[in-house]
Design a protein around this motif. Structure first.
Motif, PDB file in Angstrom:
ATOM      1  N   HIS A 275       0.845  -0.976   0.254  1.00 30.33           N
ATOM      2  CA  HIS A 275       0.178  -0.166   0.018  1.00 30.33           C
ATOM      3  C   HIS A 275       1.423   1.006   0.026  1.00 30.33           C
ATOM      4  O   HIS A 275       1.886   1.168   0.665  1.00 30.33           O
ATOM      5  CB  HIS A 275      -0.989  -0.178   1.096  1.00 30.33           C
ATOM      6  N   ARG A 276       0.181   2.136  -0.409  1.00 32.84           N
ATOM      7  CA  ARG A 276       0.485   3.816  -0.576  1.00 32.84           C
ATOM      8  C   ARG A 276       1.707   4.076   0.601  1.00 32.84           C
ATOM      9  O   ARG A 276       2.981   4.481   0.194  1.00 32.84           O
ATOM     10  CB  ARG A 276       0.095   4.184  -1.584  1.00 32.84           C
ATOM     11  N   ALA A 277       1.224   4.060   1.695  1.00 34.82           N
ATOM     12  CA  ALA A 277       1.771   4.898   2.620  1.00 34.82           C
ATOM     13  C   ALA A 277       2.524   4.092   3.359  1.00 34.82           C
ATOM     14  O   ALA A 277       2.506   4.338   4.999  1.00 34.82           O
ATOM     15  CB  ALA A 277       0.994   5.271   3.338  1.00 34.82           C
ATOM     16  N   ALA A 278       3.106   3.300   3.209  1.00 37.77           N
ATOM     17  CA  ALA A 278       4.166   2.257   3.873  1.00 37.77           C
ATOM     18  C   ALA A 278       5.617   2.811   3.546  1.00 37.77           C
ATOM     19  O   ALA A 278       5.794   3.112   2.674  1.00 37.77           O
ATOM     20  CB  ALA A 278       3.821   0.985   3.231  1.00 37.77           C
ATOM     21  N   ARG A 279       5.954   2.659   4.671  1.00 37.50           N
ATOM     22  CA  ARG A 279       7.973   2.945   4.945  1.00 37.50           C
ATOM     23  C   ARG A 279       8.575   1.890   3.127  1.00 37.50           C
ATOM     24  O   ARG A 279       8.325   0.972   3.435  1.00 37.50           O
ATOM     25  CB  ARG A 279       8.080   2.835   5.589  1.00 37.50           C
ATOM     26  N   GLU A 280       9.265   2.737   3.071  1.00 40.23           N
ATOM     27  CA  GLU A 280      10.418   2.290   2.101  1.00 40.23           C
ATOM     28  C   GLU A 280      11.684   2.251   2.176  1.00 40.23           C
ATOM     29  O   GLU A 280      12.368   2.631   2.536  1.00 40.23           O
ATOM     30  CB  GLU A 280      10.034   3.076   0.463  1.00 40.23           C
ATOM     31  N   GLN A 281      12.778   1.555   1.470  1.00 41.16           N
ATOM     32  CA  GLN A 281      13.572   0.830   2.202  1.00 41.16           C
ATOM     33  C   GLN A 281      14.396   2.032   0.908  1.00 41.16           C
ATOM     34  O   GLN A 281      14.767   0.970  -0.517  1.00 41.16           O
ATOM     35  CB  GLN A 281      14.012  -0.397   2.668  1.00 41.16           C
ATOM     36  N   ALA A 282      16.204   1.724   1.045  1.00 43.24           N
ATOM     37  CA  ALA A 282      17.102   1.750   0.247  1.00 43.24           C
ATOM     38  C   ALA A 282      18.277   1.267   0.897  1.00 43.24           C
ATOM     39  O   ALA A 282      19.028   2.240   2.028  1.00 43.24           O
ATOM     40  CB  ALA A 282      17.087   3.605  -0.309  1.00 43.24           C
ATOM     41  N   ALA A 283      19.154   0.888   0.520  1.00 40.62           N
ATOM     42  CA  ALA A 283      21.113   0.203   1.094  1.00 40.62           C
ATOM     43  C   ALA A 283      21.860   1.504   0.068  1.00 40.62           C
ATOM     44  O   ALA A 283      21.361   1.236  -1.468  1.00 40.62           O
ATOM     45  CB  ALA A 283      21.025  -1.102   1.109  1.00 40.62           C
ATOM     46  N   LEU A 284      22.622   1.992   1.009  1.00 40.49           N
ATOM     47  CA  LEU A 284      23.533   2.921   0.106  1.00 40.49           C
ATOM     48  C   LEU A 284      24.943   2.486   0.102  1.00 40.49           C
ATOM     49  O   LEU A 284      25.373   2.102   1.318  1.00 40.49           O
ATOM     50  CB  LEU A 284      23.239   4.596   0.557  1.00 40.49           C
ATOM     51  N   LEU A 285      25.304   1.862  -0.882  1.00 42.53           N
ATOM     52  CA  LEU A 285      27.009   1.878  -1.026  1.00 42.53           C
ATOM     53  C   LEU A 285      27.715   1.987  -1.070  1.00 42.53           C
ATOM     54  O   LEU A 285      27.805   2.563  -2.498  1.00 42.53           O
ATOM     55  CB  LEU A 285      26.850  -0.204  -1.375  1.00 42.53           C
ATOM     56  N   PHE A 286      28.492   2.267  -0.112  1.00 39.08           N
ATOM     57  CA  PHE A 286      29.837   3.763  -1.021  1.00 39.08           C
ATOM     58  C   PHE A 286      31.569   3.369  -0.002  1.00 39.08           C
ATOM     59  O   PHE A 286      30.989   2.977   1.042  1.00 39.08           O
ATOM     60  CB  PHE A 286      28.904   5.183  -0.363  1.00 39.08           C
ATOM     61  N   ASP A 287      31.849   3.988  -0.667  1.00 42.07           N
ATOM     62  CA  ASP A 287      33.293   3.603   0.123  1.00 42.07           C
ATOM     63  C   ASP A 287      34.163   5.493   0.442  1.00 42.07           C
ATOM     64  O   ASP A 287      34.079   5.725   0.425  1.00 42.07           O
ATOM     65  CB  ASP A 287      34.377   3.607  -1.094  1.00 42.07           C
ATOM     66  N   PRO A 288      34.172   4.828   1.723  1.00 40.30           N
ATOM     67  CA  PRO A 288      34.179   5.848   2.535  1.00 40.30           C
ATOM     68  C   PRO A 288      35.932   6.562   2.323  1.00 40.30           C
ATOM     69  O   PRO A 288      36.492   8.002   2.623  1.00 40.30           O
ATOM     70  CB  PRO A 288      34.378   6.228   4.300  1.00 40.30           C
ATOM     71  N   THR A 289      37.408   5.899   1.832  1.00 39.41           N
ATOM     72  CA  THR A 289      38.282   5.726   1.438  1.00 39.41           C
ATOM     73  C   THR A 289      38.237   6.327  -0.031  1.00 39.41           C
ATOM     74  O   THR A 289      39.377   6.827  -0.056  1.00 39.41           O
ATOM     75  CB  THR A 289      38.892   4.057   2.330  1.00 39.41           C
ATOM     76  N   ASP A 290      37.441   6.872  -0.192  1.00 36.82           N
ATOM     77  CA  ASP A 290      37.602   7.307  -2.182  1.00 36.82           C
ATOM     78  C   ASP A 290      36.513   8.836  -1.734  1.00 36.82           C
ATOM     79  O   ASP A 290      35.428   8.535  -1.954  1.00 36.82           O
ATOM     80  CB  ASP A 290      36.841   6.725  -2.658  1.00 36.82           C
ATOM     81  N   GLU A 291      37.686   9.966  -2.358  1.00 40.49           N
ATOM     82  CA  GLU A 291      37.166  11.277  -2.368  1.00 40.49           C
ATOM     83  C   GLU A 291      35.899  11.066  -3.268  1.00 40.49           C
ATOM     84  O   GLU A 291      34.392  11.274  -2.794  1.00 40.49           O
ATOM     85  CB  GLU A 291      37.405  12.545  -2.251  1.00 40.49           C
ATOM     86  N   ARG A 292      35.631  10.004  -4.723  1.00 40.50           N
ATOM     87  CA  ARG A 292      34.880  10.731  -5.535  1.00 40.50           C
ATOM     88  C   ARG A 292      34.063   9.786  -4.685  1.00 40.50           C
ATOM     89  O   ARG A 292      32.186  10.714  -4.756  1.00 40.50           O
ATOM     90  CB  ARG A 292      35.081   9.795  -6.668  1.00 40.50           C
ATOM     91  N   SER A 293      33.764   8.898  -3.975  1.00 40.80           N
ATOM     92  CA  SER A 293      32.551   8.341  -3.371  1.00 40.80           C
ATOM     93  C   SER A 293      32.214   8.311  -2.606  1.00 40.80           C
ATOM     94  O   SER A 293      30.537   9.332  -2.381  1.00 40.80           O
ATOM     95  CB  SER A 293      32.882   6.739  -3.389  1.00 40.80           C
ATOM     96  N   ALA A 294      32.602   9.643  -1.116  1.00 39.02           N
ATOM     97  CA  ALA A 294      32.107  10.584  -0.450  1.00 39.02           C
ATOM     98  C   ALA A 294      31.157  11.469  -0.762  1.00 39.02           C
ATOM     99  O   ALA A 294      29.813  12.025  -0.724  1.00 39.02           O
ATOM    100  CB  ALA A 294      33.136  10.809   0.646  1.00 39.02           C
ATOM    101  N   ALA A 295      32.012  11.896  -1.717  1.00 33.24           N
ATOM    102  CA  ALA A 295      30.693  13.216  -2.570  1.00 33.24           C
ATOM    103  C   ALA A 295      29.807  12.350  -3.332  1.00 33.24           C
ATOM    104  O   ALA A 295      28.418  13.296  -3.112  1.00 33.24           O
ATOM    105  CB  ALA A 295      31.676  13.942  -3.869  1.00 33.24           C
TER     106      ALA A 295
END
Lengths: 251, 711
Positions: free
Chosen positions: B154-174
């Motif tokens: 249903h429309r008002a349900a909470r959705e989910q997102a997973a974000l994968l990044f490399d904190p040791t890479d400036e481009r990835s952090a940006a």
């Protein structure tokens, strides 16, 4: 034997915008078994002349030979024939006399056994056994001077050059040096000595050149002067020459 | 009484210190002059890289991203679908993602949101898995990955997102920052839409509070993060250690020996100067390496202890693998070699230990820009950077600690450093063969009255010229307004301060204070009227050439610069603009560069080199990296004109016409036409300049300047 022919040395000093002729067409010959003296006031060009002969400086003009080797063409060869001592050739304070002499003996190409044997000879000769293993920095001025003397002749050179060797030494140490120089001459070495002390020049030198403003003004046969009456001492000759030269220059 | 003696002694000591010009210069003048210059260069380089990261659309791999979110992501990022990937690669990535258990992580996160428990913590992801994902993304040029889980129920349900990044890479952090912003915006949109559709939904607290749950997954282990935080410091410290470890023994073994009189003892022994230099170099190199290595080990131990203390069980750890330690140790060898050779060459100039120590500061300052450059975010060891000494070593250490694959650049780095060390060593040998350097205490000591006469020719020395130049740079820096002026009055004041306060005043004061001859220094000679048309033609040609060239090669730069400088002045009438840009700067700058600086260099280096050097400084004053070259070229032309005519009026005239025409062109708003005819303008400019200076025959030498050297 040392032969200098028309030696000149010009220093360029762009910051002061000029050049300085420190040595000006100097010629002389120093014979084995004799002490040749360069007598002159400070800044006369004595040290520069001796530095050229010891190959530390390259002459601008003229040539010089030490034991038949040209100073410009074979500087390393010339240096191995020379024992050079000046007030500015100091010893390593952090080494002991033994280490110091050993180092220089090896630099002069002596074998290890020869060096150790030579060290014993020198220590005997200069009476250095008591402080041979004390760091140079803790030695008295007289002891240090002995280390320098030992360093100068570690390779038993045929030619010895002394640049104002007694300057700033006390009388006792100075006497050691003077006796050392006389001993070198007696063993048939060629000795070249620069000094501004009249007494030293008179008592030690067999031949004497008076140098001022880079030029040799006159060569004085010491024995002849000594034979003459008191009135005509080296000092008088020296000052009359210097004064005449300065008058010339100011004109 | 005692106080009087105390102040007497204190006063004498102060006088003594102030009379030691080297101390004074290194301690006060040098930092005052160099830091502003350094800062300006640094901020420009830094600003450029920052902006790049902001503006660069990083590549991000996405899965199941709804259109609403895509709209927020797309302007700043380039998106790639997971489904579009090559089969085997995609299979491998999906397998790794499965092992990462994103769904499990997200539900555990939701639980923690509902029931906050400070002790609850998700298990650390497996190092092999996140390392595998990082390498895979990196190899395909992706700066991160976003996996979205929409709810279809249903429309008002909470959705989910997973974000994968490399904190040791400036481009990835940006990229991560941009994705986060987009997610936040998207979540706000959803909340608004859902509530708008049915106001009752406002009661669905779970949804309203957090329409989208985000699980960030850091693709870096604790160790890797530790290495990332410490690598730059470690590299920098390594360089500093190697520098100081090499410097002090070098000063001791060369300048110290000169001072103690033992160098001459060595010089009369039958060894060659090359042997002496190489022997000393080997000793210094050994000492430098051992000292730096010891420091490194102690530093490493301190860091690992410190990291443990800070983290308190947590986020980063510092440990150095045996291989990384080996690499750092190995990179110490060429670094120490370079600094040992450099220090040897430099300390040969010093006559005493104390004087030698003074040379450390300039060496440090010289090493700082490349060091800082390597610390900038987003800078990695490339083949090009491997040739920049110091920067390459810092970057190498960083790359090795982070386990990057950079064997090629690493080898080039070592090779380049050894090459530079060899060059520095060759310089050291040649310095040792120069008797005036080796016997600096001896030669020239004899008092020579002629040298005093030479000093009285009334011309500045090269040293004074350099000093004045740096003073002007410093004044420029300190007198310029902190923000760009936005009013006409402010802009006029800024130009007046810069030209009169920073350029003209110090030049005149310096010349007067040193009792220099104004006529000789500033080449105050009349200009034959018949030369005026030719010189004006030269100025016109140069302006056309530059207008064309700038618009052709640096279109952005030109627009930006002009806008910044002129925008507040646009309202000003043309005559005022001309006074500000076509009269004042030529007058002031020519007095400084073609007057003082060129005269100072002429006595030392001769006329040709003086023109080139003064042109380089002229370019450098305009402190923007891209403007240095064009300005220096104009500086060459102005110097040439001065030499040809022998009068400062000539370069002033050319400079005035040049500036005047450029200002008029931009005030007239002819940008478009200039751009269209850029090539034509450049060709025409070259021809005009070439013809006019060819016709500008050499002036008959009037009474030749009694320069030093002419005795």
């Amino acid at each position: 034997m040392i032969v200098a022919e028309g030696l000149s040395k010009i220093f360029h000093d762009p910051r002061r915008g000029g050049e300085l002729r420190a040595v000006d067409r100097v010629s002389f010959t120093a014979q084995p078994g004799r002490v040749f003296g360069l007598l002159g006031p400070n800044g006369a060009g004595k040290t520069t002349t001796l530095r050229i002969l010891s190959t530390a400086l390259v002459p601008t003009e003229g040539r010089a030979e030490v034991m038949g080797l040209d100073v410009a063409a074979d500087p390393v060869g010339v240096r191995s024939k020379i024992g050079f001592l000046t007030g500015t050739t100091q010893i390593y304070e952090r080494l002991t006399p033994r280490e110091m002499i050993r180092y220089f003996g090896r630099l002069y190409g002596l074998g290890d056994d020869v060096v150790e044997q030579r060290i014993e000879e020198l220590f005997d000769m200069l009476d250095m056994h008591s402080f041979g293993d004390t760091p140079n920095g803790r030695l008295s001025a007289g002891m240090k001077q002995k280390v320098s003397l030992a360093r100068t002749i570690v390779h038993d050179p045929p030619v010895l050059i002394f640049d104002e060797p007694t300057t700033s030494l006390d009388v006792l140490v100075a006497r050691t040096v003077v006796e050392f120089i006389a001993a070198c001459r007696d063993r048939g070495r060629t000795v070249l000595l620069s000094t501004h002390i009249m007494g030293e020049a008179e008592s030690l030198c067999d031949d004497l050149a008076i140098i001022h403003r880079g030029r040799i003004l006159d060569q004085v046969p010491v024995a002849e002067v000594k034979a003459r009456a008191h009135s005509d001492r080296i000092e008088d000759i020296f000052f009359s020459l210097i004064d005449a030269c300065d008058e010339d220059a100011s004109r | 009484m005692r106080r009087r003696r105390l102040s007497l002694i204190c006063g004498k000591e102060l006088l003594d210190t102030v009379r030691d010009r080297r101390t004074l210069f290194v301690a006060f003048v040098l930092p005052l002059l160099l830091y502003p210059a350094l800062l300006l260069v640094m901020t420009q380089v830094m600003g450029a890289t920052r902006r790049n990261l902001q503006e660069e659309p990083q590549h991000v791999l996405v899965e199941r991203v709804p259109d609403g979110l895509r709209e927020h992501l797309e302007p700043k990022l380039t998106l790639f679908q997971l489904d579009d990937m090559d089969g085997p690669v995609r299979a491998r990535l999906q397998e790794l993602l499965l092992k990462l258990d994103l769904k499990g992580r997200l539900s555990r996160r939701e639980q923690r949101i509902e029931q906050p428990d400070p002790k609850a913590r998700d298990p650390e992801p497996d190092e092999e898995v996140i390392g595998g994902i990082r390498t895979l993304l990196d190899n395909h040029g992706y700066s991160g990955m976003l996996v979205y889980y929409p709810r279809v129920s249903h429309r008002a349900a909470r959705e989910q997102a997973a974000l994968l990044f490399d904190p040791t890479d400036e481009r990835s952090a940006a990229a991560r920052k941009k994705v986060y912003t987009a997610l936040t915006d998207f979540a706000n949109d959803r909340r608004r839409d859902v509530i708008a559709a049915n106001p009752k939904n406002r009661g669905l607290l779970e949804f309203v509070q957090r329409p989208v749950v985000v699980e960030p997954v850091e693709l870096a282990s604790k160790t890797r993060k530790g290495a990332y935080s410490f690598a730059p410091i470690l590299g920098m410290l390594l360089v500093i250690m190697a520098l100081t470890s090499a410097f002090y023994p070098a000063v001791d073994l060369v300048a110290g020996e000169k001072e103690r009189g033992t160098l001459e003892t060595l010089l009369v022994a039958p060894v060659s100067r090359t042997e002496i230099v190489l022997g000393k170099f080997c000793a210094i190199w050994t000492v430098a390496m051992v000292t730096a290595l010891l420091n490194l080990v102690i530093m490493g131990l301190t860091f690992s202890k410190l990291a443990g203390m800070w983290a308190g069980g947590g986020q980063i750890a510092f440990s150095m693998s045996a291989s990384a330690f080996l690499v750092v140790t190995a990179s110490l060898i060429p670094t120490a070699a370079l600094f040992s050779a450099l220090a040897l060459a430099i300390s040969a100039f010093a006559t005493s230990y104390k004087e030698g120590q003074h040379y450390l500061t300039p060496l440090f300052i010289a090493a700082m820009p490349p060091m800082m450059m390597a610390l900038l975010p987003n800078v990695e060891l490339t083949y090009g950077l491997a040739f920049i000494p110091v920067a390459n070593i810092v970057l190498l250490v960083k790359a090795m600690l982070l386990g990057g694959e950079s064997l090629g650049p690493a080898l080039v780095t070592v090779g380049a450093m050894m090459l530079y060390a060899g060059l520095a060593l060759a310089v050291a040998v040649s310095v040792f063969k120069r008797e005036e350097v080796l016997f600096r205490t001896g030669a020239g000591k004899g008092y020579d009255p002629r040298s005093l006469e030479a000093a009285r020719t009334g011309l500045p020395t090269a040293g004074q010229a350099v000093l004045l130049f740096f003073s002007v740079v410093a004044l420029f820096f300190f007198l310029s307004p902190t923000s760009l002026p936005d009013s006409l009055g402010g802009a006029v004041r800024a130009v007046l301060w810069a030209q009169l306060g920073a350029v003209l005043l110090p030049t005149l004061l310096f010349a007067r204070g040193r009792k220099l001859s104004f006529r000789e220094t500033f080449r105050l000679a009349p200009l034959a009227p018949r030369r005026v048309p030719l010189l004006m033609a030269t100025g016109v040609g140069a302006a056309l050439l530059m207008a064309g060239a700038l618009s052709r090669f640096f279109p952005d730069l030109r627009a930006e610069n002009l806008e910044r400088a002129i925008r507040p002045l646009m309202a000003a009438p043309l005559p005022l603009l001309l006074v500000l840009f076509a009269v004042l700067p030529p007058l002031c700058e020519e007095l400084l560069f073609r007057g003082f600086v060129l005269s100072g260099f002429r006595a030392r280096f001769g006329e040709g080199k003086a023109v080139v050097l003064s042109a380089i400084l002229f370019g450098a004053l305009h402190m923007e990296l891209t403007r240095i070259l064009p300005t220096a070229v104009i500086g060459l032309l102005l110097g040439f004109v001065l030499v040809r005519t022998g009068s400062l009026l000539a370069p002033i005239l050319v400079h005035a016409v040049y500036n005047g025409l450029l200002v008029t062109l931009s005030a007239a708003g002819l940008e478009g036409q200039i751009k269209q005819n850029a090539e034509l303008l450049m060709v025409g400019g070259v021809i005009l300049v070439g013809l006019s200076i060819a016709l500008l025959e050499r002036a008959r030498p009037a009474a030749p300047a009694p320069g030093p050297g002419v005795v």
